[in-house]
Design a protein around this motif. Sequence first.
Motif, short mmCIF file in Angstrom:
data_model
loop_
_atom_site.label_atom_id
_atom_site.label_comp_id
_atom_site.label_asym_id
_atom_site.label_seq_id
_atom_site.Cartn_x
_atom_site.Cartn_y
_atom_site.Cartn_z
N PHE A 29 0.83 -1.21 0.00
CA PHE A 29 0.00 0.00 0.00
C PHE A 29 0.87 1.25 0.00
CE2 PHE A 29 -2.09 3.40 2.36
CZ PHE A 29 -3.24 3.57 1.61
N GLN A 30 1.88 1.29 0.88
CA GLN A 30 2.74 2.46 0.94
C GLN A 30 3.48 2.68 -0.38
OE1 GLN A 30 2.57 4.54 3.33
NE2 GLN A 30 1.38 3.31 4.77
N ARG A 32 2.49 1.77 -3.39
CA ARG A 32 1.53 2.24 -4.40
C ARG A 32 1.21 3.72 -4.21
NH1 ARG A 32 1.53 -1.43 -8.50
NH2 ARG A 32 1.15 -3.55 -7.71
N MET A 33 1.01 4.14 -2.95
CA MET A 33 0.70 5.54 -2.71
C MET A 33 1.88 6.44 -3.08
SD MET A 33 -2.40 5.86 -1.69
CE MET A 33 -2.39 7.49 -0.96
N GLN A 51 -2.09 3.50 -10.08
CA GLN A 51 -1.47 3.18 -8.80
C GLN A 51 -2.45 3.35 -7.64
OE1 GLN A 51 1.57 1.86 -8.31
NE2 GLN A 51 1.74 1.77 -10.54
N ALA A 55 -3.55 0.63 -4.95
CA ALA A 55 -3.46 0.89 -3.51
C ALA A 55 -4.78 0.63 -2.81
CB ALA A 55 -3.01 2.34 -3.28
N GLU A 64 -6.87 4.13 5.29
CA GLU A 64 -6.09 4.00 4.07
C GLU A 64 -6.97 4.24 2.85
OE1 GLU A 64 -4.15 0.22 4.21
OE2 GLU A 64 -2.60 0.91 5.60
N VAL A 68 -6.51 7.22 -0.15
CA VAL A 68 -6.58 6.95 -1.60
C VAL A 68 -7.60 7.86 -2.26
CG1 VAL A 68 -7.19 5.22 -3.33
CG2 VAL A 68 -5.79 4.56 -1.36
#
Length: 254
Positions: A29-30, A32-33, A51, A55, A64, A68
């Motif tokens: 996740f990190q 992708r962000m 992306q 995420a 989270e 996004v």
Amino acid sequence: MDLRIVLGVALMLVSPAWSQPVAASDADFQARMSAASRAYEELDYEHSLEQLDAAKAVARDGGERGRVAILRGIVLADLGRRQDSLAAFKEGLSLLPDASLPVKVSPKVSRDFEEVRRNVQRELARSPRPPPDAPVAMTDAQLVSVPSPGLVPPPAQEEVHRTRSHPVLPLALLGGGVVLGGIGSYVGLQSRSNVNAAREDAFYSDRTAHLDSARGQALAANILLGAAVTAAAGAAVTWLLTGDSPSPRTEVSP
């Protein structure tokens, strides 16, 4: 071979492997962000949206998902899709009412963001959520009448015989864990296949469809694998606690 040894070995083998997706999900996740933010700064909006889709597929909680949605609203605003941007801001601020803009934006986008925040705060004020420790009203179905002591029949005489129970519950839990693990692994592979297919598609609509499928499959796979680990652990604990203890069998004689 003792069934307890088999259960212990199975638990040691499956637990580390199945716990890896949870730890990997946070790192993914990190990553992708960060990739989405870099693509936005480089004005590569389509790649940034891709992306963000990825995420969202691995987001673990509402916080989270809110991050996004807010970054998606910024990207959509720069693409001139104002209504979609406002909807994304509303989604993100509903999950994170006190969030701030993660990157520098134009004054117009900042005004839209703050206007959406005020609207969300008004909606939350009109429909406040009850506190977690609020008392729960008891319904009529929960009221149980207590018979008068004079109407309670005397207890029947009982003879208790001790017999050794068969380990049916641990075997059932272990079997269920194996089945859930197999299904979860298959769904996880399908999710990964959809992500790979999204990367190869030339059209944005096709990529979005694949990523939406991957997101749902990843969530289902995580739930199934978590349930499988729980079932395997429950099988081991149940066997260790009840495998050697005799269970009472009650016979009632008048």
